[in-house]
Design an enzyme around this catalytic site. Structure first.
Site, mmCIF file in Angstrom:
data_model
loop_
_atom_site.group_PDB
_atom_site.id
_atom_site.type_symbol
_atom_site.label_atom_id
_atom_site.label_comp_id
_atom_site.label_asym_id
_atom_site.label_seq_id
_atom_site.Cartn_x
_atom_site.Cartn_y
_atom_site.Cartn_z
ATOM 1 N N CYS A 42 -39.386 -22.724 4.777
ATOM 2 C CA CYS A 42 -39.249 -21.586 3.876
ATOM 3 C C CYS A 42 -40.563 -21.221 3.207
ATOM 4 C CB CYS A 42 -38.190 -21.877 2.816
ATOM 5 S SG CYS A 42 -38.626 -23.231 1.699
ATOM 6 N N ARG A 88 -43.911 -22.262 4.679
ATOM 7 C CA ARG A 88 -45.103 -22.512 5.489
ATOM 8 C C ARG A 88 -44.865 -22.166 6.950
ATOM 9 N NH1 ARG A 88 -47.543 -26.415 4.184
ATOM 10 N NH2 ARG A 88 -46.343 -26.953 2.353
ATOM 11 N N GLU A 95 -41.318 -33.206 -2.991
ATOM 12 C CA GLU A 95 -39.973 -32.999 -2.446
ATOM 13 C C GLU A 95 -39.838 -33.712 -1.099
ATOM 14 O OE1 GLU A 95 -38.963 -30.849 0.245
ATOM 15 O OE2 GLU A 95 -40.770 -29.685 0.695
ATOM 16 N N ALA A 113 -28.235 -25.737 3.500
ATOM 17 C CA ALA A 113 -26.870 -25.631 2.991
ATOM 18 C C ALA A 113 -26.299 -27.017 2.721
ATOM 19 C CB ALA A 113 -25.995 -24.870 3.983
#
Length: 417
Positions: free
Chosen positions: A48, A50, A115, A195
């Site tokens: 999302c 890179r 992260e 998700a």
């Protein structure tokens, strides 16, 4: 062989630019490996925030050609010109390329520093390259090393152990405008890895009223496996979310699945406040919804602005990554330069054994002494050559290799007669 990294990320580019660069990414890898003789392997890492290409090029002299071919391949799918793509992609090679990937895999280059989601994305990038037959032994080694370094960073510094993630930061922002998590009503859009991470994070915070929607029809199986409800693919999504508290969108569909006009119409008679978290690079939700009364939008831009700052563990992690990259590059040089050393040793030792076996009269004591002298003669320059390879000292390596090449097998065999 040269390892080449061509990378663009949220640090330098708008997310919309990254979205365009990431169009049909796997086809880019296959095209480069299939049509550019100097490119033997390619792995694509697209997330999302890179877009990165890792290439194995047969010779340093061919890296400009490989870079140009990569820019052309990306341009053909993104709508940018090759020149524009070239300005968007930062080029790294050798140790710099390895250190960058190790840093990425360890979460040090992410919107949310530390992260852990990126570690799985790095592994999946390699798995995809294997499936598409675009990987090589060099790229395998690089990406496997990146996964090891990621684990080392977590174990040595504790970074990542707290579970910081893009999802976590997004929910931290969202909860400021939500009721207690136990009473939150939520619709989750998507059934992919994000998700799954979002659903796990929602449950961990105490959310129970969660419904899953997917235009692909996969929501039923996804929801059933995780103990939540699903919406049919034919459902009117805008109507379904008109009276909930939270929408989390991360389907990665081509185009918005929730538009401004449809949501405005569905909420025409509602005063209920709605928080929308859009984690999709391609905008699952039209950004214009933030202008609707009672609607708050948390996007990847928002997450980037609120991501935690660096601290001591991050600095320690950078030290681990730098040391690991230097060690990786040293080991790679030894592997690349060692065949010439092995060839000279084989010439001498193989020639010695052939010569001794041809003697009509054999003296075992003399033969043992001769083998010891031969190995002693080989030992010094062999050690110097391998250490020079580890350090990248080409001049010392060449001198040691020349010394090995100067050891004359016929003269040594003659000593045994």
């Amino acid at each position: 062989m040269v390892l080449l990294s061509l990378a663009a990320s949220h640090h330098d580019l708008d997310l919309d630019v990254l979205e365009r660069l990431s169009s049909d990414v796997q086809a880019v890898a296959s095209e480069l490996v299939g049509s550019v003789a100097s490119v033997s392997g390619a792995v694509v890492l697209a997330t999302c925030n890179r877009f990165e290409l890792y290439l194995e090029v047969d010779d340093a002299a061919h890296t400009p050609q490989a870079r140009a071919a990569a820019a052309d391949a990306v341009a053909g799918r993104s709508g940018y010109t090759a020149a524009q793509v070239g300005t968007h992609l930062r080029v790294r090679a050798g140790t710099d390329a390895a250190e960058h990937l190790f840093s990425v895999a360890s979460g040090l280059d992410s919107m949310v520093v530390g992260e852990r989601e990126i570690a799985g994305q790095v592994r999946r990038a390699l798995t995809t390259a294997r499936r598409d037959r675009t990987t090589t032994s060099g790229l395998e080694s690089l990406f496997q090393a990146a996964s090891r370094v990621s684990r080392q960073v977590e174990s040595r510094t504790g970074l990542g152990a707290t579970g910081r993630s893009v999802v976590g930061v997004a929910l931290d922002i969202a909860e400021q405008h939500l009721p207690d998590w136990s009473s939150v009503r939520c619709v989750l859009i998507g059934t992919g890895s994000y998700a799954g991470a979002s659903l796990a994070a929602l449950k961990a915070r105490g959310a129970a009223d969660i419904r899953v929607f997917s235009a692909s029809g996969r929501a039923g199986a996804f929801a059933a496996a995780r103990g939540v409800r699903s919406l049919p693919a034919s459902a009117d999504l805008a109507a379904e979310v008109s009276d909930v508290d939270l929408v989390i969108a991360c389907s990665g569909a081509a185009g918005a699945v929730l538009g401004v006009d449809a949501l405005a119409e569905a909420r025409a008679a509602s005063s209920h406040e709605l928080t929308v978290v859009d984690l999709a690079l391609r905008h699952d939700v039209d950004p214009g919804v933030r202008a609707l009364p009672g609607v708050r939008l948390v996007s990847l831009h928002t997450v980037s602005e609120h991501a935690p700052a660096e601290h001591a563990a991050v600095r320690a992690a950078h030290d681990v990554v730098t040391a690991a990259a230097e060690a990786y590059e040293a080991d790679r040089r030894v592997r690349d330069w060692n065949p010439a050393v092995v060839a000279e040793r084989t010439r001498v030792l193989g020639g010695l054994e052939s010569g001794l076996s041809a003697l009509s009269e054999r003296d075992e004591r003399a033969e043992r002494a001769l083998r010891r002298r031969t190995r002693a003669a080989l030992h010094g320059p062999t050690v110097r050559a391998r250490e020079a390879a580890r350090l990248g000292d080409a001049a010392t390596y060449a001198e040691a290799l020349a010394e090995l090449a100067s050891i004359p097998v016929p003269a040594l065999v003659a000593d045994a007669r």
